[in-house]
Motif scaffolding. Structure first.
Motif, short mmCIF file in Angstrom:
data_model
loop_
_atom_site.label_atom_id
_atom_site.label_comp_id
_atom_site.label_asym_id
_atom_site.label_seq_id
_atom_site.Cartn_x
_atom_site.Cartn_y
_atom_site.Cartn_z
N ASN A 26 0.83 -1.20 0.00
CA ASN A 26 0.00 0.00 0.00
C ASN A 26 0.86 1.25 0.00
OD1 ASN A 26 -1.88 2.11 1.59
ND2 ASN A 26 -3.12 0.63 0.46
N PHE A 27 1.87 1.26 0.85
CA PHE A 27 2.77 2.41 0.94
C PHE A 27 3.54 2.61 -0.37
CE2 PHE A 27 7.14 3.81 2.32
CZ PHE A 27 6.81 5.14 2.58
N ALA A 29 2.70 1.65 -3.39
CA ALA A 29 1.80 2.12 -4.45
C ALA A 29 1.46 3.61 -4.26
CB ALA A 29 0.53 1.27 -4.48
N ASP A 30 1.18 4.00 -3.03
CA ASP A 30 0.89 5.41 -2.75
C ASP A 30 2.08 6.30 -3.10
OD1 ASP A 30 -1.72 5.24 -1.90
OD2 ASP A 30 -1.24 5.18 0.24
N LEU A 33 2.64 6.52 -6.94
CA LEU A 33 1.60 7.38 -7.53
C LEU A 33 1.93 8.85 -7.28
CD1 LEU A 33 -1.90 5.86 -6.72
CD2 LEU A 33 -1.07 6.54 -8.98
N SER A 34 2.30 9.17 -6.07
CA SER A 34 2.61 10.55 -5.74
C SER A 34 3.82 11.03 -6.55
CB SER A 34 2.89 10.68 -4.23
OG SER A 34 3.19 12.01 -3.90
N PRO A 39 1.45 2.46 -10.54
CA PRO A 39 1.78 1.13 -10.02
C PRO A 39 0.77 0.07 -10.42
CG PRO A 39 0.79 2.47 -8.29
CD PRO A 39 0.84 3.33 -9.52
N ILE A 243 5.19 11.23 1.59
CA ILE A 243 4.40 10.92 0.38
C ILE A 243 4.07 12.23 -0.35
CG2 ILE A 243 2.20 10.01 -0.48
CD1 ILE A 243 3.25 7.59 0.54
N ASN B 26 0.74 -3.58 7.42
CA ASN B 26 1.50 -2.34 7.25
C ASN B 26 1.43 -1.48 8.49
OD1 ASN B 26 1.75 0.64 6.00
ND2 ASN B 26 2.89 -0.82 4.77
N VAL C 23 -3.65 -5.00 -2.21
CA VAL C 23 -2.88 -3.75 -2.14
C VAL C 23 -3.57 -2.72 -1.26
CG1 VAL C 23 -1.78 -1.92 -3.50
CG2 VAL C 23 -2.04 -4.22 -4.48
N LYS C 186 -4.83 9.77 -7.00
CA LYS C 186 -3.42 9.80 -6.58
C LYS C 186 -3.19 9.00 -5.31
CE LYS C 186 -1.17 12.15 -9.63
NZ LYS C 186 -0.09 11.41 -10.34
N THR C 188 -3.79 5.15 -3.80
CA THR C 188 -4.13 3.77 -4.15
C THR C 188 -5.39 3.35 -3.42
OG1 THR C 188 -1.78 3.34 -4.14
CG2 THR C 188 -3.22 1.44 -4.31
N PRO C 235 -0.76 14.04 -1.82
CA PRO C 235 -1.60 12.83 -1.68
C PRO C 235 -1.50 12.17 -0.30
CG PRO C 235 -0.28 12.74 -3.70
CD PRO C 235 0.22 13.91 -2.91
N GLY C 236 -0.38 12.33 0.39
CA GLY C 236 -0.22 11.71 1.71
C GLY C 236 -1.09 12.39 2.75
#
Lengths: 255, 255, 255
Positions: A26-27, A29-30, A33-34, A39, A243, B26, C23, C186, C188, C235-236
């Protein structure tokens, strides 16, 4: 650092196929994307060749190895090799168990990596050099250039050794990078995401030396920037801010 | 609460081997890293014994049970028992399906837990006591001491029952803890991460009563602290702030 | 938008059973919890019928298809159909590989969906209509109403097509929604979590038109609200603020 590489990633949004560990998907992919990549994480052997053939890069990370994933990793790597798609391999925790060591050797016997990326303990293990290891997050940079060169020669690949000073070793030269922050070791997947960012940078038009140095320096700059923010008060708030920072321009990160 | 236990965790960075559920890996890894532990999550049967033998604690969480994971959980638990490594078992959602109930009973028939941790519904189920249950996040503390004692006797183990008031039951005594915040039930893995933090505290030198009370109280204090922050305005911002808080000193958390 | 639907979700905390991709599980579970639902994610075939029978909705998402998960998805869907429990299906990346296309067709041949939700490329693929696709996050809304109608007729189901303008197509009418923000693409799982929120809204007492429009509008409003916050700088930070916003009242989101 070559700013054009970052721009190309954001123009092209390269599709990066990940055969990666379950803990940090998850991290990763995030973060990708950023940063500007796209991904995909598909591990079924039945679709791995087709997915790889659409992709602009393949990232193989052995963080949670299973018998089921091994043929998919090898298939993705072989398809990537066939089409000239870059392959980055991260031998996570290779020194921790003999199963893991054997697993990565099976991958490396069938797949030609563009880059092998790991911490000093992992790269040392591939170089058959003793190294003090604890868990999968060990860091160290003493003699790291030597082990990077050994692995680069042994596997005819570029090598990135992460640590307080990162070492980048290609057939052309050895570079060092000092951006980065210990917080990256306090967030699960700090190394995995770097592998993904490196793979995205390999999907640009530039020399591999520039691609690797840019990926590693940018990543560390983003960590430094995030850490400098007032609202970052621990690994949790760092993660969000980091991120965010991966989406910024180099100039903003440099302050 | 024994501050020395927290310090020992941060000095020693105990390697905690997790056989845990896919949903919260995670978050659990991030939380344990922040707290001071060193997480590893390897579920391949082929490497589980070797990985366990390097570890300072094993956490088995049945949140997403599969046939493939069962032998790995049992192998990790048996290896831990053999080497005197503490084992924490979390029977997540045991009352939800008969498969899950049978699964955890298989684990408990082969592995001797140091601690069983669950919410009232889960512990009540292990005690063969009726309890109103909904989903896997049920809370309740009425009669929780009784069911904790039953399970402690039945499995010759310490028991932690989480809820508005947490119950800690060892062969020596029963303690209660009231730190904590309902936000912990609004974040997936709030219970899973507590299991991981407990396992890390078991890797210190102290009495099990002190270890368990310190783990549970500290965890709740960190939740209270995070909740008190101005920037925490919901479960998302709570999650970041809580991970941050897990890295702090007790004195900071107590304000 | 029907505020009573949101209130019902928060009163009832519907248990939503997810057969979903690896994911984004953590994000989806966190988001649904914040919104007011109660997530469970159990993929073992051995427990899937029993878990489904307790649930108020089933969400099937094909983001990381495997042979092992297919029978569990079909079993969950069939059990839901048998008991009149709503089923939402998200054909993630269906156009990316023939394996994925065949996989979703197998699910759809055995399970009657209440709603099919996807982006324009995915819905177009189900409608046998050519569409330009890249990766699994493609967006587009041109002619989206046509393809939504085709799929609604073909599978006798309601259809949600996500994009800059979301299309909601039931047998009664076609609605459009324009709340939302590009930040959702942006992060996931921005689409996966919407599927989960839709499933929760189907567990209320209201017309399906109201349920779907409320779910999609509320979700977009929450994204707009989060984006408007000063502390959201990428996005974070968006992700945390968005999870927070999913727990708010409509009036707060509308500012």
């Amino acid at each position: 650092m070559n700013q054009a590489i970052i721009h190309q990633v954001r123009e092209k949004n390269p599709l990066i196929h990940h055969l990666t560990n379950e803990v940090t998907m998850n991290f990763v992919a995030d973060g990708l994307l950023s940063f500007g990549g796209s991904p995909v994480m598909a591990k079924a052997l039945e679709e791995v060749d087709e997915m790889t053939s659409h992709s602009n890069g393949v990232f193989i990370n052995i963080g949670t190895p299973t018998e089921k994933d091994l043929p998919a990793m090898i298939a993705a790597g072989k398809t990537a090799n066939k089409y000239g798609i870059p392959v980055v391999i991260d031998p996570v925790g290779i020194a921790a168990t003999s199963y893991r060591a054997n697993y990565i050797h099976q991958v490396l016997s069938k797949v030609k990596p563009t880059v092998i990326k790991g911490n000093a303990g992992e790269i040392a293990y591939l170089a058959d050099t003793p190294w003090e290891v604890k868990g999968v997050d060990s860091l160290g940079d003493e003699s790291a250039i030597d082990i990077a060169r050994k692995v680069a020669n042994k596997y005819e690949t570029a090598v990135v050794v992460t640590g307080k000073t990162d070492i980048i070793c290609t057939k052309n030269k050895v570079s060092e990078n000092i951006t980065g922050h210990p917080y990256l070791t306090k967030v699960t997947g700090g190394g995995c995401l770097l592998g993904s960012v490196i793979t995205a940078c390999l999907a640009t038009e530039a020399s591999i030396d520039d691609q690797l140095l840019t990926a590693v320096s940018f990543y560390g700059l983003a960590a430094n920037y995030a850490t400098s923010l007032q609202q970052v008060t621990g690994p949790g708030s760092f993660k969000s801010a980091f991120i965010d920072a991966l989406s910024y321009d180099i100039n903003k990160l440099k302050g």
